[in-house]
Design a protein around this motif. Structure first.
Motif, PDB file in Angstrom:
ATOM      1  N   ASN A  48       0.828  -1.214   0.000  1.00 17.22           N
ATOM      2  CA  ASN A  48       0.000   0.000   0.000  1.00 17.22           C
ATOM      3  C   ASN A  48       0.860   1.261   0.000  1.00 17.22           C
ATOM      4  OD1 ASN A  48      -2.389  -1.485  -0.004  1.00 17.22           O
ATOM      5  ND2 ASN A  48      -2.505  -1.554   2.231  1.00 17.22           N
ATOM      6  N   ALA A  49       1.926   1.234   0.825  1.00 19.64           N
ATOM      7  CA  ALA A  49       2.812   2.399   0.872  1.00 19.64           C
ATOM      8  C   ALA A  49       3.500   2.611  -0.479  1.00 19.64           C
ATOM      9  CB  ALA A  49       3.857   2.218   1.971  1.00 19.64           C
ATOM     10  N   THR A  50       3.895   1.509  -1.120  1.00 18.48           N
ATOM     11  CA  THR A  50       4.532   1.622  -2.429  1.00 18.48           C
ATOM     12  C   THR A  50       3.552   2.142  -3.478  1.00 18.48           C
ATOM     13  OG1 THR A  50       5.963  -0.237  -1.838  1.00 18.48           O
ATOM     14  CG2 THR A  50       5.867   0.371  -4.160  1.00 18.48           C
ATOM     15  N   LYS A  51       2.291   1.717  -3.366  1.00 17.32           N
ATOM     16  CA  LYS A  51       1.276   2.237  -4.289  1.00 17.32           C
ATOM     17  C   LYS A  51       1.092   3.740  -4.104  1.00 17.32           C
ATOM     18  CE  LYS A  51      -1.433  -1.985  -4.963  1.00 17.32           C
ATOM     19  NZ  LYS A  51      -2.730  -2.654  -4.724  1.00 17.32           N
ATOM     20  N   GLN A  52       1.087   4.184  -2.842  1.00 15.67           N
ATOM     21  CA  GLN A  52       0.975   5.616  -2.586  1.00 15.67           C
ATOM     22  C   GLN A  52       2.175   6.366  -3.158  1.00 15.67           C
ATOM     23  OE1 GLN A  52      -1.606   7.278  -1.239  1.00 15.67           O
ATOM     24  NE2 GLN A  52      -2.736   5.354  -1.114  1.00 15.67           N
ATOM     25  N   MET A  55       1.722   6.562  -6.886  1.00 17.69           N
ATOM     26  CA  MET A  55       0.739   7.578  -7.269  1.00 17.69           C
ATOM     27  C   MET A  55       1.341   8.978  -7.179  1.00 17.69           C
ATOM     28  SD  MET A  55      -2.675   6.030  -5.410  1.00 17.69           S
ATOM     29  CE  MET A  55      -3.610   7.531  -5.708  1.00 17.69           C
ATOM     30  N   ALA A  56       2.100   9.228  -6.105  1.00 15.42           N
ATOM     31  CA  ALA A  56       2.735  10.543  -5.949  1.00 15.42           C
ATOM     32  C   ALA A  56       3.763  10.784  -7.055  1.00 15.42           C
ATOM     33  CB  ALA A  56       3.390  10.640  -4.567  1.00 15.42           C
TER      34      ALA A  56
END
Length: 745
Positions: A48-52, A55-56
């Protein structure tokens, strides 16, 4: 000491120590279960952190790609084009990197998260179910045993026998359940070693593949980064030169603004206050308007504009002027007024007021008045400095003398032509060599004048000429090819224009360019590159007749012209061109720019390391096509993910290889032994064959071998770029064969 082994014989004794051993095994499996649950939770958080982060990064890349620099003037240099397009390059690079990161996350889910969760639910969950059955059978058996032992001995014999039979059946069932449970416990204890670690290996291989891909992208990006750094340095140097010229122009305009007022032979512009008459008793009002007077048609365009109202532009009104008369203060109690007689309104006189006395004279002269107005036609430095510089024999000798001295005494001096001399010494030297016509001083042998004084005097002489060395008349023609076109067309255009110069101008320019080329040849010592000399000599050798900010914005193109002259001086000054265009071509503002190398793997997903052996049925046909040789096993799965060499250049397209040697892998979790016959001999060249007898003999000498094979399926496709790599599609089946001699089995 680790866990005690559980002997099957102890299942029949069911001793307290045996029960303690079982508890220890159960505690270890509970700890493993908690570890996997925690690891799965942390893995989800990581994804999830990597997905965020992704996205950034994508949003950042989008912001970069959407922005575009605006430029001043009618064209950009090649360096400015590259800088302008750099944001799109950065955006493309980040998007490509994020595509690889997204692929990595999908691979982590497939190779780490799902296998771990599957092991926890299917294997550890099965043990927990077995444990419940074992405890239930234990309770059932020992309750029946106690009930049997508590039976009265006075009961009838058939009842006692029936009870014995029931307890015996329960005992056998309990012992059988105990055997199954003990076997399962030890099986899971051994299985967890590879079932947990193998997905972790796949996870780290995926991470390493991503970082390797980043390394490859960085290598692809490296040449573009170097070029862009040069573009930025060139643009910064030109900016510094333009800024100093702008400050000088601003200073001169501040001291004498009327001299620099922009005028045109076609029209003149400025603010006037226009009297608007109203019927009595309201009198009249004065409205500020921006006026443009077209001299040939005698049309005055007026636009209402008030800075205090937020800069709102009103409607445009146009009138045709018949005559213009000065309005004296006797007739109107306001200064600087003019009466305009309007052709299209017979009998109507429009009264306007200028902003100052100078402005009043300006409008009088523009509209047909007789009062003269100072008009700026361009100035030279000789007026300011009191130097009578001429392009005569004296000047030519001074140029030759200076060049000889510089090349003899200071060709390797750092910052040559950039480091300036003391102003008083420079003026003294130039006055000595030019004004007094003292040609007896040999600057090559004289120690009275240092090199930086000589270089500064030479530049001052060239700047002080009544007309630049490349003339006012050819200025726009020299600038035009620098604003566009191919490098070849630029050289051709400059070549033609040089031979339009007066003979003396071309002679001096040729001497100077040959000298500057010699300076560039020693740039490792003096640090003066072609670009640096272009910045120094651009405004010295060519300049427009009128000094304006727009003209200063063309300094960067002056520098390009000088760079062309230095780099191609041999061709340009040797002979006149065979043919020249009748008129200079209009600039084509689409000159080719430096492009970064296209990424050969831009559309190529990461190869996937998936060591898990899959139970695949009906793949014999595929397996025969993709059987893997043992000797290629040394690279293992690493070869499929990290043997990616740098991509081809922008003009090259990766071609899928169809003749790769088969890939092999050491995926088998069984024996890791290799064939004891040693490494395979190197393959022979095409068309070369061994004698039949030798082949038959070698076949007899080979010991019998047994082959165990396991299969793996590709999760993602991979496109090869080199002979050492393999191309395959999603779902491709690979065999990993381990050969063992029959004698070793």
């Amino acid at each position: 000491m680790g866990l005690h082994p559980l002997e099957f014989s102890e299942c029949y004794l069911d001793s307290p120590s045996f029960r303690e051993k079982i508890k220890a095994h159960e505690a270890e499996l509970d700890k493993t279960n908690r570890f996997i649950k925690e690891l799965y939770k942390d893995g989800k958080n990581l994804i999830n952190a990597t997905k965020q982060l992704g996205m950034a990064q994508r949003k950042f890349a989008q912001c970069l790609g959407e922005f575009q620099f605006e430029y001043i003037g009618d064209a950009k240099t090649d360096d400015e084009r590259c800088i302008d397009e750099s944001l799109q390059e950065f955006s493309s690079f980040l998007k490509n990197l994020e595509e690889q990161r997204e692929l990595m996350m999908k691979n982590i889910t497939e190779t780490l998260m799902k296998p771990l969760e599957k092991f926890r639910k299917e294997q550890l969950g099965t043990v927990r179910a077995e444990r419940k059955r074992y405890e239930k059978e234990t309770e059932k058996y020992y309750s029946s045993l106690e009930k049997l032992l508590n039976m009265s001995a006075k009961k009838k014999e058939p009842q006692l026998q029936e009870a014995d039979i029931q307890v015996e059946a329960m005992r056998q069932q309990f012992q059988g359940e105990s055997l199954d449970y003990v076997c399962k416990l030890q099986e899971i204890q051994e299985r967890k070693k590879f079932e947990c670690v193998e997905p972790m290996l796949a996870f780290f291989q995926t991470v390493f593949t991503f970082y390797h891909q980043g390394y490859e992208l960085a290598k692809d990006f490296d040449h573009y980064k170097t070029e862009l750094q040069i573009n930025i340095q060139n643009t910064r140097s030109r900016f510094e030169g333009a800024r100093s010229e702008v400050f000088e122009l601003m200073k001169r305009i501040r001291e004498a603004p009327q001299e620099y007022r922009q005028t045109s032979p076609i029209s003149c512009e400025g603010y006037l206050y226009v009297q608007e008459k109203r019927p009595p008793p309201f009198g009249s009002s004065w409205v500020k308007r921006y006026c443009t007077f077209v001299k040939e048609q005698k049309i005055l365009h007026m636009v209402t504009f008030d800075h205090r109202s937020g800069g709102k532009i009103g409607e445009t009104e146009s009138i045709t002027l018949k005559s213009c008369l000065r309005k004296t203060t006797d007739m109107l109690d306001r200064r600087f007024c003019l009466d305009l007689d309007i052709t299209d309104r017979p009998g109507t006189v429009l009264t306007v007021q200028a902003l100052s006395e100078d402005d009043h004279k300006f409008w009088m002269q523009a509209m047909g008045g007789k009062e003269p107005i100072g008009q700026y036609l361009g100035r030279t430095f000789s007026k300011d400095r009191g130097i009578d510089a001429q392009l005569d024999d004296v000047g030519l000798n001074f140029v030759k003398n200076s060049i000889s001295a510089i090349e003899t005494r200071g060709i390797n001096d750092q910052g040559l032509y950039r480091v300036v001399g003391v102003s008083s010494k420079v003026q003294k030297l130039l006055s000595l060599m030019i004004d007094e016509k003292s040609n007896e001083v040999d600057l090559s042998a004289s120690e009275d004048w240092d090199v930086k004084t000589i270089t500064s005097a030479l530049k001052l002489y060239l700047r002080s000429l009544p007309e630049p060395l490349m003339t006012y008349g050819l200025y726009k023609e020299f600038i035009s090819p620098a604003k566009g076109g191919s490098p070849e067309s630029r050289i051709q255009a400059v070549h033609c224009l040089v031979h339009k110069l007066p003979e003396r101008n071309r002679q001096v320019l040729g001497l100077l360019m040959k000298h500057l080329a010699n300076v560039v040849a020693h740039s490792k010592q003096n640090l003066m590159t072609v670009a640096n000399l272009g910045v120094v000599f651009g405004p010295t050798l060519m300049r427009p007749q009128e000094e304006t900010v727009a003209a200063i914005m063309d300094l960067k193109f002056q520098n390009i012209v000088v760079e062309i002259l230095i780099e191609h001086h041999g061709k340009i000054f040797a002979d006149a061109p065979e043919s020249c265009p009748l008129s200079p071509a209009a600039p084509v503002f689409s000159a080719p720019t430096r492009q970064s190398k296209k990424l050969g793997r831009q559309n190529r997903p990461l190869a996937v390391y998936n060591p898990q052996a899959l139970d695949i049925q009906n793949v014999s046909a595929v397996a025969d096509c993709s059987s893997l040789t043992t000797e290629e096993t040394s690279m293992g799965s690493n070869e499929s993910v990290s043997s990616q060499s740098s991509s081809a250049s922008a003009s090259e397209t990766p071609i899928e290889k169809t003749d790769h040697p088969p890939l092999s892998s050491s995926l088998s979790s069984g024996s890791n032994s290799r064939s004891p016959t040693g490494p395979e001999p190197a393959p022979r060249a095409s068309g070369e064959s061994q004698p039949a007898a030798t082949t038959a003999a070698s076949e007899k000498e080979k010991p019998e071998e047994t082959v165990t094979s396991r299969k793996a399926k590709a999760v993602y496709p991979c496109e090869a770029e080199h002979d050492s790599e393999l191309s395959f599609q999603v779902g491709a089946i690979f065999n990993a064969e381990t050969q063992r001699n029959a004698s070793d089995a």
